[in-house]
Design a protein around this motif. Structure first.
Motif, mmCIF file in Angstrom:
data_model
loop_
_atom_site.group_PDB
_atom_site.id
_atom_site.type_symbol
_atom_site.label_atom_id
_atom_site.label_comp_id
_atom_site.label_asym_id
_atom_site.label_seq_id
_atom_site.Cartn_x
_atom_site.Cartn_y
_atom_site.Cartn_z
ATOM 1 N N SER A 614 -25.309 22.102 -62.865
ATOM 2 C CA SER A 614 -25.087 23.304 -62.058
ATOM 3 C C SER A 614 -24.188 22.988 -60.879
ATOM 4 O O SER A 614 -23.295 23.756 -60.531
ATOM 5 C CB SER A 614 -26.412 23.860 -61.538
ATOM 6 O OG SER A 614 -27.262 24.179 -62.605
ATOM 7 N N ARG A 615 -24.405 21.824 -60.256
ATOM 8 C CA ARG A 615 -23.557 21.463 -59.115
ATOM 9 C C ARG A 615 -22.126 21.285 -59.577
ATOM 10 O O ARG A 615 -21.178 21.686 -58.905
ATOM 11 C CB ARG A 615 -24.066 20.167 -58.464
ATOM 12 C CG ARG A 615 -25.329 20.360 -57.649
ATOM 13 C CD ARG A 615 -25.551 19.189 -56.709
ATOM 14 N NE ARG A 615 -25.943 17.987 -57.431
ATOM 15 C CZ ARG A 615 -27.183 17.657 -57.726
ATOM 16 N NH1 ARG A 615 -28.163 18.441 -57.374
ATOM 17 N NH2 ARG A 615 -27.443 16.544 -58.377
ATOM 18 N N LEU A 618 -20.625 24.674 -60.055
ATOM 19 C CA LEU A 618 -20.300 25.306 -58.778
ATOM 20 C C LEU A 618 -18.981 24.758 -58.251
ATOM 21 O O LEU A 618 -18.149 25.484 -57.714
ATOM 22 C CB LEU A 618 -21.417 25.048 -57.751
ATOM 23 C CG LEU A 618 -22.648 25.930 -57.884
ATOM 24 C CD1 LEU A 618 -23.756 25.435 -56.976
ATOM 25 C CD2 LEU A 618 -22.305 27.371 -57.540
ATOM 26 N N ILE A 621 -16.182 26.314 -60.114
ATOM 27 C CA ILE A 621 -15.946 27.686 -59.652
ATOM 28 C C ILE A 621 -15.127 27.641 -58.363
ATOM 29 O O ILE A 621 -14.180 28.395 -58.183
ATOM 30 C CB ILE A 621 -17.280 28.439 -59.417
ATOM 31 C CG1 ILE A 621 -18.007 28.651 -60.751
ATOM 32 C CG2 ILE A 621 -17.043 29.773 -58.733
ATOM 33 C CD1 ILE A 621 -19.386 29.294 -60.614
ATOM 34 N N ARG A 625 -11.366 29.265 -57.697
ATOM 35 C CA ARG A 625 -11.030 30.239 -56.661
ATOM 36 C C ARG A 625 -9.924 29.694 -55.772
ATOM 37 O O ARG A 625 -9.041 30.421 -55.354
ATOM 38 C CB ARG A 625 -12.245 30.498 -55.771
ATOM 39 C CG ARG A 625 -13.290 31.337 -56.411
ATOM 40 C CD ARG A 625 -14.626 30.952 -55.848
ATOM 41 N NE ARG A 625 -15.211 32.024 -55.101
ATOM 42 C CZ ARG A 625 -16.251 31.882 -54.302
ATOM 43 N NH1 ARG A 625 -16.784 30.709 -54.147
ATOM 44 N NH2 ARG A 625 -16.754 32.895 -53.664
ATOM 45 N N LYS A 628 -6.301 30.064 -56.971
ATOM 46 C CA LYS A 628 -5.766 31.417 -57.238
ATOM 47 C C LYS A 628 -4.593 31.699 -56.305
ATOM 48 O O LYS A 628 -4.715 31.500 -55.130
ATOM 49 C CB LYS A 628 -6.865 32.448 -56.997
ATOM 50 C CG LYS A 628 -7.762 32.553 -58.196
ATOM 51 C CD LYS A 628 -8.182 34.008 -58.433
ATOM 52 C CE LYS A 628 -9.060 34.096 -59.652
ATOM 53 N NZ LYS A 628 -10.442 34.230 -59.429
ATOM 54 N N ASP B 86 -33.715 22.670 -57.792
ATOM 55 C CA ASP B 86 -32.534 22.473 -56.951
ATOM 56 C C ASP B 86 -32.275 23.766 -56.176
ATOM 57 O O ASP B 86 -31.582 24.664 -56.654
ATOM 58 C CB ASP B 86 -31.335 22.112 -57.843
ATOM 59 C CG ASP B 86 -30.135 21.681 -57.008
ATOM 60 O OD1 ASP B 86 -29.294 20.956 -57.552
ATOM 61 O OD2 ASP B 86 -30.035 22.068 -55.838
ATOM 62 N N HIS B 88 -30.570 24.298 -53.496
ATOM 63 C CA HIS B 88 -29.196 24.500 -53.028
ATOM 64 C C HIS B 88 -28.377 25.257 -54.067
ATOM 65 O O HIS B 88 -27.658 26.203 -53.758
ATOM 66 C CB HIS B 88 -28.547 23.149 -52.728
ATOM 67 C CG HIS B 88 -27.092 23.251 -52.439
ATOM 68 N ND1 HIS B 88 -26.593 23.677 -51.228
ATOM 69 C CD2 HIS B 88 -26.009 23.024 -53.221
ATOM 70 C CE1 HIS B 88 -25.274 23.685 -51.273
ATOM 71 N NE2 HIS B 88 -24.889 23.286 -52.475
ATOM 72 N N THR B 89 -28.501 24.821 -55.335
ATOM 73 C CA THR B 89 -27.738 25.478 -56.390
ATOM 74 C C THR B 89 -28.183 26.932 -56.560
ATOM 75 O O THR B 89 -27.355 27.828 -56.706
ATOM 76 C CB THR B 89 -27.920 24.719 -57.712
ATOM 77 O OG1 THR B 89 -27.486 23.380 -57.520
ATOM 78 C CG2 THR B 89 -27.132 25.352 -58.820
ATOM 79 N N GLN B 92 -26.636 29.042 -53.920
ATOM 80 C CA GLN B 92 -25.236 29.321 -54.224
ATOM 81 C C GLN B 92 -25.151 30.445 -55.245
ATOM 82 O O GLN B 92 -24.295 31.327 -55.161
ATOM 83 C CB GLN B 92 -24.545 28.083 -54.801
ATOM 84 C CG GLN B 92 -24.440 26.934 -53.830
ATOM 85 C CD GLN B 92 -23.289 27.144 -52.871
ATOM 86 O OE1 GLN B 92 -23.313 28.045 -52.043
ATOM 87 N NE2 GLN B 92 -22.282 26.327 -52.997
ATOM 88 N N LEU B 96 -23.049 33.901 -54.891
ATOM 89 C CA LEU B 96 -21.999 34.287 -55.824
ATOM 90 C C LEU B 96 -22.356 35.586 -56.537
ATOM 91 O O LEU B 96 -21.506 36.450 -56.745
ATOM 92 C CB LEU B 96 -21.780 33.180 -56.865
ATOM 93 C CG LEU B 96 -21.140 31.890 -56.359
ATOM 94 C CD1 LEU B 96 -21.229 30.815 -57.421
ATOM 95 C CD2 LEU B 96 -19.683 32.138 -55.994
ATOM 96 N N GLU B 100 -18.604 37.763 -54.700
ATOM 97 C CA GLU B 100 -17.437 37.910 -55.563
ATOM 98 C C GLU B 100 -17.749 38.336 -56.995
ATOM 99 O O GLU B 100 -16.951 38.988 -57.650
ATOM 100 C CB GLU B 100 -16.743 36.560 -55.586
ATOM 101 C CG GLU B 100 -15.348 36.580 -56.069
ATOM 102 C CD GLU B 100 -14.742 35.195 -55.933
ATOM 103 O OE1 GLU B 100 -15.133 34.477 -54.992
ATOM 104 O OE2 GLU B 100 -13.903 34.845 -56.774
ATOM 105 N N PHE B 101 -18.899 37.928 -57.512
ATOM 106 C CA PHE B 101 -19.168 38.173 -58.926
ATOM 107 C C PHE B 101 -20.268 39.204 -59.144
ATOM 108 O O PHE B 101 -20.876 39.256 -60.207
ATOM 109 C CB PHE B 101 -19.528 36.860 -59.619
ATOM 110 C CG PHE B 101 -18.422 35.854 -59.520
ATOM 111 C CD1 PHE B 101 -18.506 34.806 -58.631
ATOM 112 C CD2 PHE B 101 -17.282 35.988 -60.296
ATOM 113 C CE1 PHE B 101 -17.465 33.887 -58.513
ATOM 114 C CE2 PHE B 101 -16.240 35.080 -60.192
ATOM 115 C CZ PHE B 101 -16.339 34.023 -59.301
#
Lengths: 628, 106
Positions: A614-615, A618, A621, A625, A628, B86, B88-89, B92, B96, B100-101
């Motif tokens: 996941s990190r 991220l 992502i 961005r 862009k 986790d 932190h994730t 995030q 998000l 933006e999403f």
């Protein structure tokens, strides 16, 4: 003909940015203000169009320059715009007016036209108001400020006025008076001349290089203007030598005559679509009244145990840690030009109980490095910004010319680190973050983050691995295991090579030159792997296949021969399907029936660590961005 | 899949913006007494969750329900998320999914 501005002239222009022809343009009369010479030889004129309510920056056509220079068009005078185009200024809502055809309407009025804010009368004639000096037509009965065109004045052209002002001024004052300062954000490669007022917020070292055209030197600076916009400026050779000492960190300069081009996204360090180059003709003058201000370094620390995903990436990291060890200075010879540069390695640790080695290069090795060596026994805290993450010994950090090192900084993270170290960190045993991540380790999670690609990247590129195999890491699902395929081979118990059935009984190993009653079954199978971008058949060998299937080939063979309603063999394969894994694969080319085929082979397989993954996502992502 | 009643991914900061709406959040359980669980949100603030938590309650739990105040949720669904998470994730993700999403989530 009314000698006044057309009401809402600017709004009219803004509403129709590119009229088809002059017949498409209504009667637009505006007042010329801020008239000034521009262009390489000062023969073009920029101005601001004023209609009393709004203003619009613009430029007059070259064929009108003579009218300006002869005094027919002067500052505060009126012109009728007959044809024009409206241009966008990148990243700003304002537009730029390019007048292609115009005619003189009136010599200078006494002052700038300003309309009353609350005025509802938008009639053709602006009525004079007591509060502001609104110019009216020549109708003297109406009370109010009556302004008549100043015909008595000696017709001075804008160029003349500017020249007179310039003559007796000191250089610095001259610059700020006669040139309008442009916001960094309005600069683009197509704009003629500009002047910017910027502070040097970062200064790189002078680097020498050698290429096919010879030798050279280069350095760059990061410039920030009052709005906070940043841009990188680079200088080569003569310009580099000329400006290196002039540019000082934290000081403010007026810069003009630089050139802009699109920034190379790969090397972008500053958020700007453009980057600037200054040559020997560029002008750099220190702004005398500005205080030197070196902006505070801001950090975004990555805990040492989280450095894995950054290895070999382009993203720079900041770290903070307690110094455990400082080496002596080493001299490293650079391969490209045989220069020797100093390097010093320091080992730092943090609360994650992991350590990492940071290589300090050049000045940092000699200055800061020496300081650290002197106080090393006091276990100082060091915070470093902008480090490159490499894979030496698993994870290694390296400074760049832009890296900043602070010793015992006054930061909350430093205080936390200090109290942790003094209370428990000192005594605790710590491991290097890189150990267990060695490249040869088959299930090394580190390697699962380097060269990460999607399957489509491999499939779209049939020539990958043409000369020698290329390695990637991929995350995907096992989407299909064909039940009837030759899934294993008979292997020698000693050397794992293929054995043949011996005459009589048993198996013969050619390599070991001996017979054995038994043999092992070792996996060699093709599995289909899918990810969001595509699917591919990948070859898997024994160790990895065991992890994917969940049992050895011998065991699976036993299941195959078992009877039962639900074939346990098929069931086992089904259970292995739609599991996600991290794969380390090699891609090579092989010939098959005279056709070149791409062969993808699994070299290592590891379970997906969802938190780490996941990190990583991220980060991807963020990269998407940013680009862009 | 029933998509008729989507819940917004929230942390404490975002919860304030969705009072009265259906939300989901992962919290670290600090206290559980009666029908009230006090939890730490993924952005290090407190969120109160009302309802009937599962027994036993693991360290991290996801709750889905209606945000009845700026700081509390009336949970309808509780899911034990285990003892490690986790945060932190997840935080995030909340940012998000609401920034933006947002169009991908609601």
């Amino acid at each position: 003909m009314a000698k006044c501005v057309s009401p809402d002239a600017i709004s009219t222009i803004l509403a129709n940015p590119s009229p088809e022809s002059s017949s498409d343009v209504p009667d637009i009369v505006v007042q010329v203000i801020d008239l000034k010479a521009t262009g390489a030889s000062g023969n073009r004129f920029m101005f601001t169009a004023n209609d009393g309510k709004m203003k619009l920056r613009g430029i007059l056509p070259t064929n009108m320059s003579s009218e300006v220079m002869s005094g027919n068009i002067q500052n505060l005078g009126l012109i009728r715009i007959l044809d024009y185009t409206l241009n966008d200024i990148p990243n700003k809502p304002e537009k730029y007016l390019i007048v292609t055809k115009c005619e003189v309407v009136s010599p200078p009025l006494e002052m700038e036209v300003k309309s009353e804010v609350k005025s509802e009368e938008t009639g053709i004639v602006l009525k004079p108001k007591q509060e502001n000096g609104i110019k009216s037509e020549v109708k003297s009965e109406v009370p109010g400020i009556f302004l008549k065109p100043k015909q008595e004045m000696v017709a001075k052209s804008a160029a003349q006025i500017v020249h007179e002002q310039r003559q007796n001024m000191a250089p610095a004052a001259r610059m700020s008076m006669t040139r309008r300062v442009f916001p960094l954000v309005s600069l683009n490669p197509y704009q003629g001349s500009w002047t910017i007022k910027v502070r040097v917020t970062s200064k790189g070292i002078m680097r020498t290089y050698k290429n096919a055209r010879g030798e050279g030197c280069v350095f760059n600076v990061e410039l920030t203007d009052e709005d906070g916009t940043q841009i990188q400026a680079t200088m080569f050779n003569e310009a580099a030598k000329k400006f290196y000492d002039r540019f000082q960190l934290g000081k403010v300069y007026f810069i003009s005559k630089g050139s802009l081009k699109l920034a190379n996204k790969q090397f972008k360090t500053v958020k700007n679509d453009y980057e600037m180059t200054l040559n020997e003709n560029s002008e750099v003058e220190e702004a005398s009244n500005e205080e030197t201000f070196v902006p505070e370094t801001t950090f975004n620390f990555v805990p040492i145990d989280s450095l894995g995903p950054y290895v070999n990436g382009t993203e720079l990291v900041d770290v903070i840690g307690v110094v455990q060890n400082v080496s002596s200075t080493m001299s490293i010879r650079r391969k490209s030009n045989n220069d020797t540069i100093p390097k010093r390695d320091i080992t730092i640790a943090d609360e994650t109980k992991k350590t990492v080695v940071v290589s300090l290069w050049n000045d940092l090795a000699t200055s800061v490095g020496q300081e650290l060596l002197d106080i090393a026994d006091k276990s100082p805290i060091v915070a470093i910004k902008s480090l490159k993450v490499g894979e030496f010994q698993g994870v290694s950090l390296s400074t760049l010319s832009r890296s900043v090192v602070l010793i015992n900084p006054d930061l909350p993270e430093a205080k936390k680190l200090r109290s942790w170290y003094d209370s428990e960190g000192k005594e605790s045993s710590m491991a290097s973050v890189g150990s267990g991540m060695s490249p040869s380790s088959k299930s090394g999670s580190r390697s699962m983050y380097s060269d990460r690609v999607s399957l489509s990247h491999i499939l779209k590129n049939p020539s990958l691995g043409e000369e020698k195999p290329v390695f990637f890491s991929v995350r995907g699902y096992i989407s299909f295991i064909k039940p009837d395929q030759a899934m294993w081979y008979r292997a020698c118990k000693t050397c794992n090579k293929k054995v043949t059935e011996a005459l009589g009984s048993g198996y013969w190993c050619e390599a070991c030159q001996k017979n054995d009653v038994e043999c092992n079954l070792r996996y060699i199978m093709a599995v289909k792997v899918s990810d969001a971008s595509g699917e591919a058949f990948i070859s898997v060998f024994n160790e990895e296949a065991e992890k994917i299937v969940g049992c050895s080939a011998d065991e699976l063979d036993k299941l195959k021969s078992e009877e039962g309603e639900e074939n346990p063999y098929q069931l086992k394969l089904k259970q292995a399907t739609w599991n996600s894994h991290l794969f380390r694969v090699s891609v090579a080319q092989s010939e098959y029936n005279n056709e070149k085929r791409q062969r993808i082979t699994v070299r290592a397989v590891a379970p997906v660590d969802f938190a780490a993954e996941s990190r990583f996502l991220l980060e991807e992502i963020t990269k998407m961005r940013a680009s862009k | 899949m029933d998509t008729s009643n989507p819940s917004v991914f929230v942390n404490a900061e975002l919860l304030r913006l969705y009072v009265g709406c259906r939300v989901r959040a992962v919290i670290q359980v600090l206290r559980s007494d009666g029908g009230v669980v006090t939890g730490k949100s993924t952005d290090e603030n407190q969120i109160i969750v009302k309802g009937s938590p599962p027994v036993p309650l693991s360290n991290f739990v996801e709750v889905i329900g209606i945000a009845d105040t700026e700081k509390s949720i009336r949970a309808e669904i509780w899911s034990n998320f285990g003892n490690t998470f986790d945060t932190h994730t997840y935080n995030q993700l909340c940012q998000l999914a609401n920034g933006e999403f947002k169009h991908l989530f609601l």
